[in-house]
Motif scaffolding. Structure first.
Motif, PDB file in Angstrom:
ATOM      1  N   SER A  84       0.830  -1.207   0.000  1.00  0.00           N
ATOM      2  CA  SER A  84       0.000   0.000   0.000  1.00  0.00           C
ATOM      3  C   SER A  84       0.864   1.256   0.000  1.00  0.00           C
ATOM      4  N   ASN A 142       0.932   4.906   1.634  1.00  0.00           N
ATOM      5  CA  ASN A 142       0.348   5.558   2.803  1.00  0.00           C
ATOM      6  C   ASN A 142       1.022   6.895   3.080  1.00  0.00           C
ATOM      7  N   GLN A 154      -2.293  -3.820   3.022  1.00  0.00           N
ATOM      8  CA  GLN A 154      -2.523  -2.595   3.790  1.00  0.00           C
ATOM      9  C   GLN A 154      -3.023  -2.904   5.201  1.00  0.00           C
ATOM     10  N   ASN A 192      -3.559  -0.280   7.997  1.00  0.00           N
ATOM     11  CA  ASN A 192      -4.723   0.587   8.126  1.00  0.00           C
ATOM     12  C   ASN A 192      -5.797   0.036   9.058  1.00  0.00           C
ATOM     13  N   THR A 250      -4.487   0.255  12.611  1.00  0.00           N
ATOM     14  CA  THR A 250      -4.534   1.639  13.076  1.00  0.00           C
ATOM     15  C   THR A 250      -5.954   2.056  13.420  1.00  0.00           C
ATOM     16  N   SER A 257      -8.793   6.206   3.893  1.00  0.00           N
ATOM     17  CA  SER A 257      -8.931   4.776   4.138  1.00  0.00           C
ATOM     18  C   SER A 257      -9.098   4.463   5.618  1.00  0.00           C
ATOM     19  N   VAL A 258      -8.228   5.054   6.450  1.00  0.00           N
ATOM     20  CA  VAL A 258      -8.310   4.777   7.883  1.00  0.00           C
ATOM     21  C   VAL A 258      -9.643   5.255   8.453  1.00  0.00           C
ATOM     22  N   TYR A 268       1.363   4.302  15.615  1.00  0.00           N
ATOM     23  CA  TYR A 268       1.077   2.954  15.137  1.00  0.00           C
ATOM     24  C   TYR A 268       1.760   1.931  16.025  1.00  0.00           C
ATOM     25  N   LYS A 317      -7.553   3.715  -1.506  1.00  0.00           N
ATOM     26  CA  LYS A 317      -6.150   3.362  -1.321  1.00  0.00           C
ATOM     27  C   LYS A 317      -5.500   2.951  -2.647  1.00  0.00           C
TER      28      LYS A 317
END
Length: 326
Positions: free
Chosen positions: A39, A41, A121, A124, A127, A151-152, A266, A321
């Protein structure tokens, strides 16, 4: 092997290039992973711009970009229990490449049939799960989430909906292509279409109920207004800073409401997963892999299309994403 690398600090638009470099060698306790997806990010860009603290610093020349991804175990070093052929995800280094050498302790085993665009990913959903936990918002209460299309943020909404938490999604401008209410938002605050102040609008949209928590990915003046919309004992969790603007608070904004403002780091930024994390990781992997868990993917790109992938990630976060598919 092909890899996206950089030789100096700067904007990812300027310093990244595709190169042929040797397949990495592995030692004891290490695994050679044949990458299948990785991914793109915001944190990857911070790494390229050298904004992370020690020890997360690039090493030149030809530092491979990317910190998160998934692949198939190709070879294992001594003292490694994982078997070749295992699908694994990781957050470590050097993921924007055809192969990566990763210490075995950083790897998260996944089911063999796990969707590859999700495997790449895992940072994500982990998180998002932690952000929701850190907000301490309870079922029936209201949680505001900024950068609603990220995304998050969409993952926070879906986890929250499963827990019975009301989410107020805050966006700069609503898009016709994606209704955030289908992803768990109870209400959407469109900042481009405000008829009153942020605090007044929040109270109106929540039926007069103040916020119990905020997950903030943006910052700027709106974040200050959201903080002043928190109920007694509320909490703001900071996960990003997309806005270059600042907000102002008086001590009494915090003190007289018993508020707490904290940062989210994270969980695997500085240290790898531990055995005690197993049950929660398996739960996250399971929920994230379910067909009804919506994961917007903006594009699947070969490494050679890195310029388009990076530009899309920087300029069109509303698309979903961006993923390198090897």
């Amino acid at each position: 092997m092909k890899a996206i690398v950089f030789d100096g600090i700067g904007s990812p638009r300027d310093v990244l290039y595709l190169d042929d470099i040797p397949v990495p060698q592995i030692g004891d306790n290490e695994v050679l992973v044949r990458m299948v997806s990785a991914s793109i990010n915001p944190g990857d860009f911070l790494f390229i711009e050298n904004l992370y603290p020690e020890p997360k610093k690039p090493l030149f020349p030809r530092q491979v970009a990317g910190n998160h991804g998934a692949g198939i175990v190709e070879r294992v070093g001594a003292n490694v229990a994982l078997q070749p052929g295992t699908l694994v995800a990781f957050s470590y280094y050097n993921s924007w490449a055809e192969y990566a050498a990763v210490p075995a302790e950083w790897l998260i085993p996944l089911p063999a049939d796990y969707p590859l665009e999700r495997a790449g990913q895992m940072v994500n959903p982990i998180t998002a799960w932690d952000l929701l936990d850190d907000s301490r918002v309870q079922p029936g209460q209201w949680l505001a989430v900024t950068a609603g299309y990220s995304s998050v943020s969409t993952m926070v909404m879906q986890f929250a909906q499963r827990r019975g938490i009301n989410v107020l999604s805050v966006v700069r401008r609503a898009h016709d292509g994606l209704d955030l209410r289908t992803l768990g938002a109870a209400a959407v605050l469109d900042l481009s279409n405000l008829k009153a102040g942020v605090r007044e609008t929040v109270l109106d949209m929540t039926g007069g109920t103040r916020l119990s928590g905020i997950v903030d990915n943006v910052g700027g003046p709106v974040s200050g207004e959201l903080i002043r919309s928190l109920a007694l004992g509320g909490q703001m969790v900071i996960n990003g800073g997309m806005s270059a603007e600042r907000y102002e608070l008086h001590n009494f904004d915090v003190l007289l409401s018993g508020l707490e403002i904290r940062a989210n780091i994270y969980r695997y930024f500085f240290s790898p997963p531990v055995e005690a994390d197993g049950p929660i990781l398996r739960k996250i992997v399971d929920v994230f892999g379910q067909p009804d868990f919506h994961v917007p993917v903006g594009g699947l790109h070969p490494l050679a299309s890195f310029k388009l992938a990076v530009a899309s990630s920087l300029d069109r976060t509303d698309l979903g994403k961006q993923i390198f598919a090897m």
